[in-house]
Design a protein around this motif. Structure first.
Motif, PDB file in Angstrom:
ATOM      1  N   SER A  94      56.187  -3.905  32.512  1.00 13.52           N
ATOM      2  CA  SER A  94      55.568  -3.412  33.734  1.00 13.52           C
ATOM      3  C   SER A  94      55.373  -1.894  33.651  1.00 13.52           C
ATOM      4  CB  SER A  94      56.431  -3.744  34.940  1.00 13.52           C
ATOM      5  OG  SER A  94      57.641  -3.019  34.868  1.00 13.52           O
ATOM      6  N   VAL A  95      54.542  -1.389  34.544  1.00 16.70           N
ATOM      7  CA  VAL A  95      54.302   0.054  34.608  1.00 16.70           C
ATOM      8  C   VAL A  95      55.618   0.790  34.823  1.00 16.70           C
ATOM      9  CG1 VAL A  95      53.160   1.877  35.914  1.00 16.70           C
ATOM     10  CG2 VAL A  95      51.956  -0.276  35.455  1.00 16.70           C
ATOM     11  N   ALA A  96      56.429   0.282  35.759  1.00 25.40           N
ATOM     12  CA  ALA A  96      57.696   0.950  36.080  1.00 25.40           C
ATOM     13  C   ALA A  96      58.618   0.985  34.869  1.00 25.40           C
ATOM     14  CB  ALA A  96      58.378   0.231  37.243  1.00 25.40           C
ATOM     15  N   GLU A  97      58.722  -0.137  34.162  1.00 24.39           N
ATOM     16  CA  GLU A  97      59.590  -0.171  32.982  1.00 24.39           C
ATOM     17  C   GLU A  97      59.130   0.830  31.933  1.00 24.39           C
ATOM     18  OE1 GLU A  97      60.981  -4.495  31.885  1.00 24.39           O
ATOM     19  OE2 GLU A  97      59.142  -4.554  33.057  1.00 24.39           O
ATOM     20  N   ASN A  98      57.810   0.952  31.790  1.00 23.98           N
ATOM     21  CA  ASN A  98      57.289   1.910  30.829  1.00 23.98           C
ATOM     22  C   ASN A  98      57.604   3.344  31.233  1.00 23.98           C
ATOM     23  OD1 ASN A  98      55.586   1.099  28.402  1.00 23.98           O
ATOM     24  ND2 ASN A  98      54.992  -0.417  29.933  1.00 23.98           N
ATOM     25  N   LEU A  99      57.441   3.628  32.523  1.00 26.75           N
ATOM     26  CA  LEU A  99      57.685   4.994  32.992  1.00 26.75           C
ATOM     27  C   LEU A  99      59.126   5.405  32.722  1.00 26.75           C
ATOM     28  CD1 LEU A  99      55.832   5.178  36.429  1.00 26.75           C
ATOM     29  CD2 LEU A  99      55.206   6.294  34.301  1.00 26.75           C
ATOM     30  N   TYR A 100      60.048   4.447  32.867  1.00 27.27           N
ATOM     31  CA  TYR A 100      61.468   4.775  32.731  1.00 27.27           C
ATOM     32  C   TYR A 100      62.061   4.227  31.436  1.00 27.27           C
ATOM     33  CZ  TYR A 100      61.750   6.779  37.353  1.00 27.27           C
ATOM     34  OH  TYR A 100      61.586   7.603  38.420  1.00 27.27           O
ATOM     35  N   LEU A 101      61.225   3.977  30.456  1.00 28.86           N
ATOM     36  CA  LEU A 101      61.696   3.377  29.203  1.00 28.86           C
ATOM     37  C   LEU A 101      62.926   4.107  28.676  1.00 28.86           C
ATOM     38  CD1 LEU A 101      60.707   1.085  27.342  1.00 28.86           C
ATOM     39  CD2 LEU A 101      59.722   2.848  25.894  1.00 28.86           C
TER      40      LEU A 101
END
Lengths: 506, 306
Positions: A94-101
């Motif tokens: 998800s976008v969120a997971e990518n942002l906080y990878l």
């Protein structure tokens, strides 16, 4: 970070000097444009700042302290973030997971296991995007479900989330439309106001002139010119970069023939091409404009048979050919320089001969056999004509600059026997200015020889400067035919944008 | 010289040193008898590696070569006495081609993953083998056993080895000097680019698997001729040696590396090392470890700088 200063930086790779002497400084809250042709040393310079390479000579000072950026990790700790041309997102997440990878928030469940705190992750991600002024993205959706342009925004958001001290952007608008670029520029304004130093690499000079505070021009590994916004003009930029004034960029337009070379009637190809008809004359350069997603590339892919078409008639030189496949389109005399040369234009790990000779293998040899010496001669002659550098047929394409890669793609189609119509989809994307000028001249020369050119470009000056006529596309249809002599960039934009829809719709 | 060519040269030097040193320490190694043995033993892996090289070049892999080899061997032996030997051999080779064709169609036209397709095919063919013949089959044809299997040219060079040697330049010419070969090479790197250059990518990919199936069957026929006995269980894990030879020679799984010469060197290296370990009576468990380590070292040396 108050300022960063580069003093007489040099970088050698073996015997080659990628950078000879680069000096400049940048201050808090500044946007610094790094300009230069391909091979001028921009990427090397960026790799020094992002810690993936170390300078051979010279020093980097941050707030008057001599600093060694020994690794990407160290750069990260110093607050230096880099967004590369190639996206580094994980499309399935998800976008969120990518942002906080790597930094996903956790909470303890049942006093035992640390599980990902999804609610907090999504909430944080939403807040970040909002703070950066990016709307229309649902942080719960997979990154891959968004078009490349939005993915690019997500990538930039990922790097800017923590308000970095330094943000390095490498060709960030390469895939963006005007509206999308505007969102990016607002984002850069936000970061500026927070004190971030932004290093901005772009081939689009208009854009750089719009947003940069300081300009550093690299030529052959030397910072030949640095100046501030007040002194910046397009002319000065180009002169420093190529040592050639602006007027000479577009060649003189020849006269198009009157005989119809290609006619396309009622072309439909779901889902992007609704109903397209047009005619191309011998020796004519026909421009296609439109926003990303307007169906420009899809029309070309359907004509060439790269994608199936649902309906339509294509007549080339008086002969109809239906249900096209690439092989049949080529037999009819169509060549196709695709939009993404690294994906479907080149065999990146192969050499110049195999790449440039790929579309002409049927012409040389006996039966199944290839006449390799003849192929070599043929390719050599063509790439020499196009001034390929280095002029080394064993060179692997992956290691070449964008401009030279594009020359190899062009050579491939120019070597095809019986070329009548050449489709050029973004022929100068990611290509340095000097090569652009050469490609413009080549396009004009080909038209003079009677070849019909279908030219797609997102760079409107390019279409305005080269084409005899311009078709503007929107929603899979041609909505306007314009005469470049009496058309401005604004006119094209008005025709291309759907005025009924609200403007903020990305 | 490219880096990969340099590495090939280094590997050659290491191999020659190894041969010289073993020759100095072992009385048996450099004897004619042993060398003939080595050349015989490399043939099976050799043929499998030729086919594997072509498939790996196309960006795929073929795990079904072991059972294909066994099937071809059984057929070539089992049909003897019933039909003329040439028909028996032809039938065996045809089976290899058909298996390759099925693999190729599933990979290229149905767009399934090569690893999965050939893994499944490995099971299917092995099962079919046992249904065809649960017990060993003995060859009886004189030409098959005496000429093809045990024959020697000039009294030294085994016939199967000579056939293998002859196939190397043929494959080299195919990969480097035919349209199909160059296309397969390019498909392994960027199939879409090749498709848009007007090449029938599906047909060429299928051809790669057909070639692989053919050479697997040829390996099976010659192995049956050499041993005189064919068993449905033969060829298990043979695909791994073939993949190893290709990789040692610079091949990259997924396409985009290697050369016919490199593959040939890989085959020789594996055979020589096997032989040396045998001569020094190294237990087979240790042999496996040594072979595994050699493959790791080879890919480590060939690793691209990051």
């Amino acid at each position: 970070m108050k300022h960063i200063r580069l003093h007489k930086i040099a970088k050698a790779f073996g015997a080659t000097l990628a950078l000879k002497e680069v000096s400049f400084e940048a201050h808090r809250g500044q946007v610094v444009a790094i300009c230069g042709e391909n091979g001028a040393g921009k990427s090397t310079l960026m790799s020094l700042l992002s810690g993936s390479q170390q300078p051979t000579l010279g020093k980097i000072e941050i707030d008057d302290q001599k600093t060694f950026i020994l690794s990407p990790h160290k750069a990260f700790d110093l607050g230096i973030r880099t967004v590369y041309q190639e996206l580094s997102l994980l499309p399935e997440l998800s976008v969120a997971e990518n942002l906080y990878l790597g930094e996903w928030p956790t909470k303890r469940v049942a006093g035992l296991i640390d599980c990902i705190d999804w609610d907090r992750l999504f909430a944080d991600a939403e807040a970040d995007l909002e703070a950066l002024g990016i709307s229309d993205i649902n942080v719960r959706n997979a990154v891959g479900s968004y078009p490349v342009a939005l993915q690019q925004m997500i990538e930039i958001a990922k790097a800017s989330r923590v308000s970095p001290e330094v943000l390095i952007l490498d060709e960030p608008t390469g895939v963006l439309t005007q509206t999308e670029s505007d969102v990016l520029f607002r984002l850069i304004e936000t970061l500026k106001s927070r004190g971030t130093i932004v290093f901005y690499i772009s081939h689009r000079l208009e854009e750089v002139l719009d947003i940069a505070d300081t300009f550093v021009v690299l030529k052959d590994g030397v910072s030949v010119d640095t100046f501030s916004r007040e002194d910046a003009t397009k002319d000065r930029l180009i002169r420093s970069m190529v040592g050639r004034p602006l007027e000479d960029i577009f060649p003189k337009r020849g006269t198009a023939g009157t005989e119809i070379l290609l006619s396309v009637t009622g072309l439909r190809a779901a889902p992007k091409v609704a109903d397209v008809s047009f005619e191309l004359k011998r020796g004519e350069i026909l421009g296609f404009c439109g926003l990303v997603g307007s169906g420009r590339s899809e029309v070309m892919r359907a004509i060439f048979g790269a994608d199936p078409m649902d309906h339509g008639t294509i007549v080339i030189d008086g002969a109809a050919f239906d249900a096209p496949s690439p092989a049949r389109a080529m037999a009819a005399g169509i060549g196709f320089v695709t939009e993404e040369r690294k994906v479907d234009g080149l065999v990146l790990d192969a050499d110049v001969i195999d790449n440039a000779g790929l579309a002409s293998m049927d012409q040389i040899g006996w039966g199944p056999f290839l006449n390799r010496p003849a192929q070599r001669d043929m390719v050599f002659q063509k790439v020499q004509e196009l001034d390929l550098r280095p002029l080394n047929l064993a060179y692997i394409l992956r290691r070449m600059s964008g401009g030279n890669q594009q020359k190899v793609v062009l050579a491939k189609w120019l070597l095809m026997k019986g070329l009548k119509v050449l489709i050029l989809d973004e022929p100068t994307r990611g290509v340095d200015i000097a090569t652009k000028v050469e490609i413009y001249k080549l396009i004009a020369d080909l038209a003079q020889q009677g070849i019909g050119i279908l030219l797609i470009s997102s760079e409107m000056p390019e279409v305005l400067g080269l084409a005899h006529r311009i078709n503007v596309m929107r929603d899979g249809k041609i909505v306007a035919e314009l005469d470049p002599a009496t058309t401005s960039e604004h006119d094209i934009f008005v025709a291309a944008a759907d005025v009924e829809r609200p403007k903020n719709d990305l | 010289m490219s880096k990969s060519a340099k590495t090939n040269l280094i590997f050659c030097v290491v191999l020659v040193l190894l041969i010289v040193m073993t020759g100095l320490t072992s009385d048996v190694f450099l004897t004619e008898r042993n060398m003939v043995n080595v050349s015989r033993q490399m043939v099976t892996t050799g043929f499998l590696s030729i086919g594997m090289y072509v498939v790996i070049r196309s960006g795929g892999i073929d795990l079904s070569v072991g059972p294909t080899l066994a099937f071809a061997g059984l057929l070539a032996s089992g049909l003897q006495g019933q039909v003329h030997i040439s028909v028996a051999i032809l039938a065996a080779l045809t089976v290899g081609v058909i298996i390759g064709l099925i693999n190729g169609i599933l990979v290229a036209y149905m767009r399934l993953q090569p690893f999965i397709v050939t893994l499944a095919m490995m099971g299917v063919v092995r099962g079919a083998l046992y249904i065809y013949s649960e017990s060993p089959t003995y060859a009886s044809d004189k030409f098959f056993l005496k000429t093809l299997g045990a024959g020697k040219v000039f009294g030294v060079l085994p016939v199967p080895f000579l056939i293998f040697l002859a196939c190397i330049p043929i494959v080299w010419v195919f990969m480097n000097h035919t349209r199909a070969g160059r296309s397969i090479m390019a498909i392994g790197i960027s199939p879409e680019t090749v498709r848009l250059a007007g090449v029938n990518v599906k047909a060429k990919t299928t051809l790669a698997y057909v070639i692989c199936g053919f050479f697997a069957a040829l390996a099976g026929v010659l192995l049956a001729a050499r041993l005189g006995i064919s068993q449905p269980s033969v060829g298990a894990a043979y695909e791994l040696d073939a993949i190893a030879a290709v990789v040692i020679g610079g091949g990259i799984l997924g396409g985009g590396g290697g050369s016919v010469g490199g593959m040939f060197g890989g085959v020789i290296a594996l055979a020589v090392i096997d032989n040396i370990l045998n001569l020094f009576n190294v237990q087979s468990y240790y042999q496996q470890i040594v072979k595994g380590l050699i493959i790791l070292v080879a890919v480590l040396v060939r690793r691209k700088p990051s």
